[in-house]
Scaffold this active site. Structure first.
Site, PDB file in Angstrom:
ATOM      1  N   ASP A  64       1.033  -1.186   0.104  1.00  0.00           N
ATOM      2  CA  ASP A  64       0.422  -0.021  -0.207  1.00  0.00           C
ATOM      3  C   ASP A  64       0.264   0.812   0.252  1.00  0.00           C
ATOM      4  OD1 ASP A  64      -2.719   1.474  -0.417  1.00  0.00           O
ATOM      5  OD2 ASP A  64      -2.716   1.823   1.854  1.00  0.00           O
ATOM      6  N   HIS A  70      -3.948  14.001   0.882  1.00  0.00           N
ATOM      7  CA  HIS A  70      -4.641  12.995   2.222  1.00  0.00           C
ATOM      8  C   HIS A  70      -3.432  13.221   2.932  1.00  0.00           C
ATOM      9  CE1 HIS A  70      -6.603  10.027   5.000  1.00  0.00           C
ATOM     10  NE2 HIS A  70      -5.112   8.700   4.392  1.00  0.00           N
TER      11      HIS A  70
END
Length: 438
Positions: free
Chosen positions: A138, A145
Protein backbone atom coordinates in the site's frame (compact mmCIF):
# COMPACT_ATOMS: atom_id res chain seq x y z
CA UNK A 1 3.04 8.87 -28.67
CA UNK A 2 -0.59 7.85 -29.10
CA UNK A 3 -1.72 4.92 -26.97
CA UNK A 4 -5.14 4.61 -28.59
CA UNK A 5 -6.26 2.38 -31.45
CA UNK A 6 -9.44 1.11 -33.10
CA UNK A 7 -10.65 -0.50 -29.85
CA UNK A 8 -11.06 2.99 -28.35
CA UNK A 9 -13.11 4.47 -31.22
CA UNK A 10 -16.03 6.25 -29.49
CA UNK A 11 -18.28 5.37 -32.44
CA UNK A 12 -17.67 1.63 -32.01
CA UNK A 13 -20.89 -0.24 -31.16
CA UNK A 14 -21.53 -3.78 -29.96
CA UNK A 15 -24.15 -6.36 -30.91
CA UNK A 16 -24.70 -6.61 -27.13
CA UNK A 17 -27.36 -3.89 -26.94
CA UNK A 18 -26.80 -2.97 -23.27
CA UNK A 19 -23.17 -2.09 -24.06
CA UNK A 20 -24.35 0.82 -26.22
CA UNK A 21 -26.31 2.70 -23.54
CA UNK A 22 -24.82 5.99 -22.41
CA UNK A 23 -24.73 5.10 -18.72
CA UNK A 24 -23.13 1.65 -18.83
CA UNK A 25 -19.79 1.18 -17.10
CA UNK A 26 -18.91 -1.53 -19.59
CA UNK A 27 -19.16 -0.40 -23.22
CA UNK A 28 -17.16 -2.25 -25.85
CA UNK A 29 -14.36 0.29 -25.35
CA UNK A 30 -13.77 -1.08 -21.81
CA UNK A 31 -13.79 -4.92 -21.75
CA UNK A 32 -12.50 -5.50 -18.19
CA UNK A 33 -11.63 -8.96 -16.90
CA UNK A 34 -13.12 -10.67 -13.84
CA UNK A 35 -13.47 -14.14 -12.30
CA UNK A 36 -17.01 -15.50 -11.99
CA UNK A 37 -19.42 -18.43 -12.08
CA UNK A 38 -23.17 -18.71 -12.43
CA UNK A 39 -24.73 -17.82 -9.10
CA UNK A 40 -25.67 -20.84 -7.03
CA UNK A 41 -24.10 -23.31 -9.46
CA UNK A 42 -21.01 -24.27 -7.49
CA UNK A 43 -19.19 -24.51 -10.83
CA UNK A 44 -15.44 -23.86 -11.11
CA UNK A 45 -14.48 -20.20 -11.42
CA UNK A 46 -13.60 -18.96 -14.91
CA UNK A 47 -12.62 -15.62 -16.42
CA UNK A 48 -15.18 -13.42 -18.10
CA UNK A 49 -15.24 -10.04 -19.79
CA UNK A 50 -17.87 -7.48 -18.77
CA UNK A 51 -19.86 -6.12 -21.73
CA UNK A 52 -22.91 -3.99 -20.94
CA UNK A 53 -25.00 -5.85 -18.38
CA UNK A 54 -23.59 -9.21 -19.50
CA UNK A 55 -20.46 -11.28 -18.96
CA UNK A 56 -18.80 -12.99 -21.91
CA UNK A 57 -17.93 -16.43 -20.50
CA UNK A 58 -14.49 -17.17 -21.92
CA UNK A 59 -14.82 -20.87 -21.12
CA UNK A 60 -17.80 -21.08 -23.44
CA UNK A 61 -16.28 -18.68 -25.96
CA UNK A 62 -13.18 -20.85 -26.24
CA UNK A 63 -15.28 -23.69 -27.66
CA UNK A 64 -17.75 -21.55 -29.58
CA UNK A 65 -15.32 -20.20 -32.19
CA UNK A 66 -12.32 -21.39 -34.15
CA UNK A 67 -9.79 -19.00 -32.61
CA UNK A 68 -6.27 -18.69 -34.08
CA UNK A 69 -3.71 -20.86 -32.28
CA UNK A 70 -2.00 -17.89 -30.59
CA UNK A 71 -5.33 -16.74 -29.09
CA UNK A 72 -6.29 -20.27 -28.09
CA UNK A 73 -3.13 -20.39 -25.98
CA UNK A 74 -4.23 -17.25 -24.15
CA UNK A 75 -7.88 -18.27 -23.75
CA UNK A 76 -7.28 -21.77 -22.38
CA UNK A 77 -6.02 -20.70 -18.93
CA UNK A 78 -8.74 -18.03 -18.78
CA UNK A 79 -11.34 -20.74 -19.34
CA UNK A 80 -9.90 -22.45 -16.26
CA UNK A 81 -10.14 -19.30 -14.13
CA UNK A 82 -6.46 -18.33 -14.33
CA UNK A 83 -6.18 -14.63 -15.12
CA UNK A 84 -2.62 -14.54 -13.77
CA UNK A 85 -1.50 -16.50 -16.82
CA UNK A 86 -2.64 -13.70 -19.12
CA UNK A 87 -1.22 -11.03 -16.82
CA UNK A 88 2.20 -12.66 -17.16
CA UNK A 89 2.18 -12.52 -20.97
CA UNK A 90 3.98 -9.76 -22.93
CA UNK A 91 1.98 -6.59 -23.67
CA UNK A 92 1.73 -7.39 -27.39
CA UNK A 93 -0.07 -10.66 -26.65
CA UNK A 94 -2.46 -9.03 -24.17
CA UNK A 95 -3.15 -6.33 -26.74
CA UNK A 96 -3.85 -8.96 -29.41
CA UNK A 97 -6.48 -10.66 -27.24
CA UNK A 98 -8.16 -7.35 -26.45
CA UNK A 99 -8.33 -6.48 -30.15
CA UNK A 100 -9.75 -9.92 -31.01
CA UNK A 101 -12.44 -9.71 -28.32
CA UNK A 102 -13.34 -6.18 -29.42
CA UNK A 103 -13.76 -7.32 -33.01
CA UNK A 104 -15.83 -10.36 -32.05
CA UNK A 105 -18.16 -8.23 -29.90
CA UNK A 106 -18.49 -5.42 -32.47
CA UNK A 107 -21.81 -4.73 -34.18
CA UNK A 108 -22.05 -6.56 -37.51
CA UNK A 109 -19.51 -9.26 -36.69
CA UNK A 110 -20.73 -12.54 -38.20
CA UNK A 111 -19.69 -14.51 -35.10
CA UNK A 112 -22.36 -12.85 -32.95
CA UNK A 113 -24.81 -15.80 -33.05
CA UNK A 114 -22.21 -18.19 -31.66
CA UNK A 115 -20.97 -15.79 -28.96
CA UNK A 116 -24.50 -14.76 -27.94
CA UNK A 117 -24.83 -18.18 -26.34
CA UNK A 118 -21.72 -17.44 -24.26
CA UNK A 119 -23.24 -14.48 -22.43
CA UNK A 120 -24.25 -14.65 -18.77
CA UNK A 121 -26.33 -11.80 -17.27
CA UNK A 122 -24.29 -10.00 -14.63
CA UNK A 123 -27.32 -10.29 -12.35
CA UNK A 124 -26.83 -14.08 -12.46
CA UNK A 125 -23.06 -13.99 -11.98
CA UNK A 126 -21.25 -14.60 -8.70
CA UNK A 127 -18.01 -12.63 -8.68
CA UNK A 128 -14.89 -13.20 -6.62
CA UNK A 129 -11.34 -11.85 -6.51
CA UNK A 130 -10.32 -11.27 -10.14
CA UNK A 131 -6.95 -13.03 -9.81
CA UNK A 132 -4.61 -14.70 -7.35
CA UNK A 133 -3.13 -11.90 -5.26
CA UNK A 134 0.19 -13.18 -3.98
CA UNK A 135 1.43 -10.00 -2.35
CA UNK A 136 0.18 -6.53 -1.49
CA UNK A 137 1.85 -3.16 -1.01
CA UNK A 138 0.00 0.00 0.00
CA UNK A 139 1.38 3.37 -1.08
CA UNK A 140 0.62 6.89 0.11
CA UNK A 141 0.29 8.81 -3.16
CA UNK A 142 -2.56 11.13 -2.13
CA UNK A 143 -0.75 14.30 -1.09
CA UNK A 144 -3.97 16.04 -0.03
CA UNK A 145 -4.84 13.11 2.23
CA UNK A 146 -1.30 13.06 3.62
CA UNK A 147 -1.38 16.79 4.28
CA UNK A 148 -4.81 16.85 5.91
CA UNK A 149 -4.07 13.87 8.15
CA UNK A 150 -0.64 15.28 8.93
CA UNK A 151 -2.22 18.52 10.12
CA UNK A 152 -4.32 16.59 12.62
CA UNK A 153 -1.19 15.28 14.30
CA UNK A 154 1.55 17.74 13.28
CA UNK A 155 -0.07 21.13 12.57
CA UNK A 156 3.27 22.85 12.04
CA UNK A 157 4.83 20.12 9.88
CA UNK A 158 2.12 18.00 8.23
CA UNK A 159 4.31 16.44 5.52
CA UNK A 160 7.47 14.66 6.59
CA UNK A 161 10.66 15.67 4.71
CA UNK A 162 10.79 12.55 2.51
CA UNK A 163 7.24 12.72 1.13
CA UNK A 164 8.01 14.74 -2.01
CA UNK A 165 11.11 12.71 -2.82
CA UNK A 166 10.17 9.07 -2.32
CA UNK A 167 6.90 7.15 -2.86
CA UNK A 168 6.00 6.08 0.67
CA UNK A 169 4.57 2.58 1.13
CA UNK A 170 4.27 -0.36 3.49
CA UNK A 171 3.88 -4.11 3.07
CA UNK A 172 0.25 -5.16 3.58
CA UNK A 173 -1.40 -8.55 3.98
CA UNK A 174 -2.81 -10.20 0.86
CA UNK A 175 -4.69 -12.93 2.74
CA UNK A 176 -7.32 -10.50 4.08
CA UNK A 177 -8.13 -8.90 0.72
CA UNK A 178 -11.80 -9.75 0.05
CA UNK A 179 -14.06 -9.38 -2.99
CA UNK A 180 -16.68 -6.67 -3.29
CA UNK A 181 -19.96 -7.71 -1.69
CA UNK A 182 -18.41 -9.71 1.12
CA UNK A 183 -19.00 -8.21 4.56
CA UNK A 184 -16.43 -8.20 7.34
CA UNK A 185 -16.51 -8.11 11.12
CA UNK A 186 -15.60 -4.99 13.05
CA UNK A 187 -12.10 -5.78 14.29
CA UNK A 188 -11.04 -6.07 17.90
CA UNK A 189 -7.85 -4.30 18.86
CA UNK A 190 -5.64 -2.79 21.51
CA UNK A 191 -6.13 0.96 21.88
CA UNK A 192 -5.15 3.75 24.25
CA UNK A 193 -8.02 6.07 25.08
CA UNK A 194 -7.30 9.82 25.39
CA UNK A 195 -6.00 10.56 28.87
CA UNK A 196 -5.63 6.88 29.77
CA UNK A 197 -2.40 5.48 31.20
CA UNK A 198 -2.94 1.89 30.03
CA UNK A 199 -4.40 0.41 26.84
CA UNK A 200 -7.54 -1.71 26.66
CA UNK A 201 -8.78 -4.39 24.26
CA UNK A 202 -12.18 -4.32 22.56
CA UNK A 203 -14.08 -3.58 19.34
CA UNK A 204 -12.53 -0.62 17.55
CA UNK A 205 -14.49 2.65 17.77
CA UNK A 206 -12.88 4.64 14.97
CA UNK A 207 -13.45 2.37 11.96
CA UNK A 208 -12.84 4.13 8.65
CA UNK A 209 -12.76 3.53 4.90
CA UNK A 210 -10.05 4.60 2.47
CA UNK A 211 -10.80 5.43 -1.16
CA UNK A 212 -8.01 3.89 -3.24
CA UNK A 213 -7.22 2.31 -6.58
CA UNK A 214 -5.76 -1.18 -6.90
CA UNK A 215 -2.88 -1.54 -9.36
CA UNK A 216 -2.49 -5.12 -10.61
CA UNK A 217 0.98 -6.23 -11.66
CA UNK A 218 1.35 -7.83 -15.08
CA UNK A 219 4.74 -9.29 -15.98
CA UNK A 220 7.08 -10.23 -13.15
CA UNK A 221 10.60 -8.92 -12.83
CA UNK A 222 13.46 -11.15 -11.70
CA UNK A 223 14.87 -10.79 -8.20
CA UNK A 224 17.69 -8.27 -8.29
CA UNK A 225 16.57 -6.65 -11.55
CA UNK A 226 14.95 -3.21 -11.14
CA UNK A 227 12.25 -2.07 -13.56
CA UNK A 228 13.07 1.21 -15.29
CA UNK A 229 10.58 3.98 -15.97
CA UNK A 230 10.69 3.06 -19.67
CA UNK A 231 9.61 -0.50 -18.82
CA UNK A 232 7.33 0.16 -15.86
CA UNK A 233 3.94 0.36 -17.55
CA UNK A 234 4.52 -2.95 -19.31
CA UNK A 235 4.42 -4.39 -15.78
CA UNK A 236 0.94 -2.94 -15.06
CA UNK A 237 -2.04 -5.04 -16.16
CA UNK A 238 -4.83 -2.73 -15.03
CA UNK A 239 -6.70 -1.01 -12.22
CA UNK A 240 -9.58 -1.71 -9.89
CA UNK A 241 -11.21 0.01 -6.93
CA UNK A 242 -9.78 -0.67 -3.49
CA UNK A 243 -11.06 0.09 0.02
CA UNK A 244 -8.33 -0.32 2.62
CA UNK A 245 -10.47 -0.37 5.78
CA UNK A 246 -8.67 1.22 8.72
CA UNK A 247 -9.02 1.09 12.50
CA UNK A 248 -7.88 4.60 13.33
CA UNK A 249 -7.73 4.10 17.10
CA UNK A 250 -5.57 0.99 16.74
CA UNK A 251 -3.47 2.76 14.12
CA UNK A 252 -2.76 5.73 16.40
CA UNK A 253 -1.51 3.41 19.15
CA UNK A 254 0.55 0.97 17.05
CA UNK A 255 2.02 2.90 14.13
CA UNK A 256 5.23 4.11 15.79
CA UNK A 257 7.92 3.09 15.05
CA UNK A 258 7.15 0.61 12.23
CA UNK A 259 3.85 1.80 10.77
CA UNK A 260 0.48 0.07 10.17
CA UNK A 261 -0.06 -3.50 11.34
CA UNK A 262 -3.32 -4.79 12.85
CA UNK A 263 -5.07 -1.51 12.09
CA UNK A 264 -5.05 -2.48 8.40
CA UNK A 265 -4.76 -6.26 8.09
CA UNK A 266 -8.30 -7.28 9.12
CA UNK A 267 -9.92 -6.54 5.71
CA UNK A 268 -9.39 -4.73 2.41
CA UNK A 269 -12.05 -4.83 -0.31
CA UNK A 270 -11.29 -4.91 -4.04
CA UNK A 271 -13.71 -4.54 -6.95
CA UNK A 272 -14.31 -7.61 -9.15
CA UNK A 273 -13.36 -6.13 -12.54
CA UNK A 274 -9.86 -5.17 -13.66
CA UNK A 275 -9.97 -2.31 -16.15
CA UNK A 276 -6.92 -2.83 -18.33
CA UNK A 277 -4.32 -0.14 -18.75
CA UNK A 278 -5.09 -0.22 -22.48
CA UNK A 279 -8.74 0.70 -21.89
CA UNK A 280 -7.60 3.78 -19.94
CA UNK A 281 -5.47 5.15 -22.79
CA UNK A 282 -7.94 7.88 -23.88
CA UNK A 283 -7.92 9.36 -20.38
CA UNK A 284 -4.20 9.98 -20.04
CA UNK A 285 -2.99 13.38 -18.89
CA UNK A 286 0.28 15.19 -18.38
CA UNK A 287 2.03 14.60 -15.06
CA UNK A 288 3.07 17.89 -13.52
CA UNK A 289 4.46 18.82 -10.14
CA UNK A 290 3.23 22.03 -8.45
CA UNK A 291 5.49 25.04 -8.89
CA UNK A 292 8.25 25.03 -6.30
CA UNK A 293 8.08 21.29 -5.59
CA UNK A 294 11.18 19.19 -6.27
CA UNK A 295 11.24 17.29 -9.53
CA UNK A 296 11.50 13.49 -9.34
CA UNK A 297 14.96 11.96 -9.18
CA UNK A 298 16.18 10.56 -12.52
CA UNK A 299 15.13 6.97 -11.82
CA UNK A 300 11.55 8.24 -11.26
CA UNK A 301 11.43 10.49 -14.33
CA UNK A 302 10.89 10.04 -18.07
CA UNK A 303 9.65 12.04 -21.02
CA UNK A 304 6.67 9.71 -21.47
CA UNK A 305 5.72 9.95 -17.80
CA UNK A 306 5.75 13.75 -17.90
CA UNK A 307 3.69 13.76 -21.11
CA UNK A 308 1.00 11.22 -20.18
CA UNK A 309 1.76 9.56 -16.85
CA UNK A 310 -1.38 10.78 -15.07
CA UNK A 311 -4.86 9.27 -15.62
CA UNK A 312 -8.13 11.18 -15.30
CA UNK A 313 -10.29 8.90 -13.11
CA UNK A 314 -13.22 10.40 -11.22
CA UNK A 315 -13.78 8.70 -7.86
CA UNK A 316 -16.74 8.66 -5.47
CA UNK A 317 -17.62 7.32 -2.01
CA UNK A 318 -21.22 6.40 -1.09
CA UNK A 319 -22.61 5.33 2.29
CA UNK A 320 -25.88 3.65 3.24
CA UNK A 321 -26.61 2.90 6.90
CA UNK A 322 -28.81 0.07 8.14
CA UNK A 323 -31.45 2.65 9.08
CA UNK A 324 -31.33 4.13 5.56
CA UNK A 325 -31.92 0.69 4.06
CA UNK A 326 -34.83 0.09 6.43
CA UNK A 327 -36.37 3.44 5.44
CA UNK A 328 -35.85 2.81 1.72
CA UNK A 329 -33.35 5.65 1.44
CA UNK A 330 -30.76 5.43 -1.32
CA UNK A 331 -27.02 5.53 -0.54
CA UNK A 332 -25.64 9.00 0.06
CA UNK A 333 -22.57 10.33 -1.72
CA UNK A 334 -19.98 11.55 0.77
CA UNK A 335 -17.19 12.75 -1.50
CA UNK A 336 -15.70 12.98 -4.98
CA UNK A 337 -12.03 13.14 -5.97
CA UNK A 338 -9.76 12.38 -8.93
CA UNK A 339 -6.72 10.18 -9.46
CA UNK A 340 -5.07 13.07 -11.32
CA UNK A 341 -4.35 14.64 -7.93
CA UNK A 342 -2.08 11.74 -6.91
CA UNK A 343 1.52 12.81 -6.28
CA UNK A 344 3.06 9.75 -7.95
CA UNK A 345 2.16 7.88 -11.16
CA UNK A 346 1.75 4.16 -11.83
CA UNK A 347 5.13 3.98 -13.52
CA UNK A 348 6.86 5.71 -10.62
CA UNK A 349 5.36 3.29 -8.10
CA UNK A 350 6.58 0.26 -10.05
CA UNK A 351 10.02 1.76 -10.67
CA UNK A 352 10.48 2.69 -7.03
CA UNK A 353 9.15 -0.61 -5.67
CA UNK A 354 11.70 -2.54 -7.73
CA UNK A 355 14.69 -0.17 -7.54
CA UNK A 356 16.29 -2.28 -4.80
CA UNK A 357 15.78 -5.47 -6.81
CA UNK A 358 12.44 -6.42 -5.24
CA UNK A 359 10.71 -8.94 -7.49
CA UNK A 360 7.04 -8.22 -8.17
CA UNK A 361 4.90 -11.15 -9.31
CA UNK A 362 2.00 -11.32 -11.75
CA UNK A 363 -1.18 -10.61 -9.80
CA UNK A 364 0.48 -8.63 -7.01
CA UNK A 365 -1.61 -5.69 -5.89
CA UNK A 366 -0.30 -2.18 -5.24
CA UNK A 367 -2.70 0.16 -3.45
CA UNK A 368 -2.42 3.84 -4.31
CA UNK A 369 -3.22 5.04 -0.80
CA UNK A 370 -6.16 7.31 -0.05
CA UNK A 371 -7.04 9.53 -3.02
CA UNK A 372 -8.36 12.84 -1.73
CA UNK A 373 -8.67 16.16 -3.51
CA UNK A 374 -7.70 19.66 -2.36
CA UNK A 375 -11.21 20.63 -1.19
CA UNK A 376 -12.82 19.46 2.08
CA UNK A 377 -15.63 17.65 0.24
CA UNK A 378 -13.05 15.69 -1.77
CA UNK A 379 -11.75 13.73 1.21
CA UNK A 380 -11.26 10.00 0.69
CA UNK A 381 -11.78 9.00 4.34
CA UNK A 382 -13.97 9.87 7.32
CA UNK A 383 -10.85 10.83 9.24
CA UNK A 384 -10.57 13.81 6.91
CA UNK A 385 -14.27 14.50 6.35
CA UNK A 386 -14.95 14.75 10.09
CA UNK A 387 -11.67 16.43 11.08
CA UNK A 388 -10.60 13.46 13.14
CA UNK A 389 -14.09 12.90 14.52
CA UNK A 390 -14.65 16.48 15.67
CA UNK A 391 -17.14 17.48 12.94
CA UNK A 392 -19.84 14.80 12.42
CA UNK A 393 -21.53 14.47 9.05
CA UNK A 394 -25.32 14.15 8.82
CA UNK A 395 -26.96 11.41 6.77
CA UNK A 396 -30.28 11.57 4.94
CA UNK A 397 -31.85 9.50 7.73
CA UNK A 398 -30.95 12.14 10.31
CA UNK A 399 -28.16 9.99 11.75
CA UNK A 400 -24.68 11.40 12.19
CA UNK A 401 -21.31 9.80 11.60
CA UNK A 402 -17.81 10.49 12.75
CA UNK A 403 -16.68 6.94 11.99
CA UNK A 404 -18.44 3.83 10.67
CA UNK A 405 -21.16 2.00 12.59
CA UNK A 406 -22.21 -1.64 12.32
CA UNK A 407 -24.53 -2.14 9.36
CA UNK A 408 -22.99 0.69 7.31
CA UNK A 409 -22.38 -0.18 3.66
CA UNK A 410 -19.63 1.77 1.90
CA UNK A 411 -19.49 1.72 -1.91
CA UNK A 412 -16.70 3.11 -4.09
CA UNK A 413 -17.32 4.01 -7.74
CA UNK A 414 -15.19 5.42 -10.53
CA UNK A 415 -15.66 6.58 -14.11
CA UNK A 416 -13.53 8.06 -16.86
CA UNK A 417 -15.15 10.72 -19.05
CA UNK A 418 -13.60 12.99 -21.65
CA UNK A 419 -14.84 14.69 -24.82
CA UNK A 420 -14.08 12.53 -27.83
CA UNK A 421 -13.94 9.30 -25.82
CA UNK A 422 -16.50 6.76 -24.71
CA UNK A 423 -17.29 6.89 -21.00
CA UNK A 424 -16.06 3.81 -19.13
CA UNK A 425 -16.52 2.76 -15.52
CA UNK A 426 -15.12 0.38 -12.93
CA UNK A 427 -18.31 -1.07 -11.46
CA UNK A 428 -18.78 -0.99 -7.68
CA UNK A 429 -16.55 -1.86 -4.74
CA UNK A 430 -18.84 -2.43 -1.79
CA UNK A 431 -18.86 -4.02 1.68
CA UNK A 432 -20.93 -3.87 4.88
CA UNK A 433 -19.56 -3.58 8.41
CA UNK A 434 -20.71 -6.44 10.62
CA UNK A 435 -20.79 -6.66 14.40
CA UNK A 436 -17.56 -7.59 16.12
CA UNK A 437 -17.13 -11.17 17.21
CA UNK A 438 -18.31 -11.65 20.80
Amino acid sequence: MSLTDATHDPALQSWVASANTADTDFPIQNLPYGRFRVRGSGEPWRIGVAIGDQVLDLRLALDALAWPAELMALLQPLAQGDLNALMARPPAERHGLRAALSQALSAGDDRAPELAGCLVPQANAELTLPCRIGDYTDFYTGIHHATTVGKLFRPDNPLLPNYKWVPIGYHGRASSIIPSGQGFRRPIGQTLAPGASEPTVGPVRRLDYELELAIFVAQANALGEPVTMAEAEAHVFGLGLFNDWSARDVQAWEYQPLGPFLSKSFASTVSPWIVTLEALAPFRAAFERPAGDPQPLPYLDSVANRAQGAIDIQLEVWLQSAAMRAQGLAPQRLSRSNFRDAYWTLAQLVAHHTMNGCNLQSGDLLGTGTLSGPQPDQAGSLLELTAGGKQPITLASGETRTFLEDGDTVTLRAVCERPGARRIGFGACSATVQQAMA
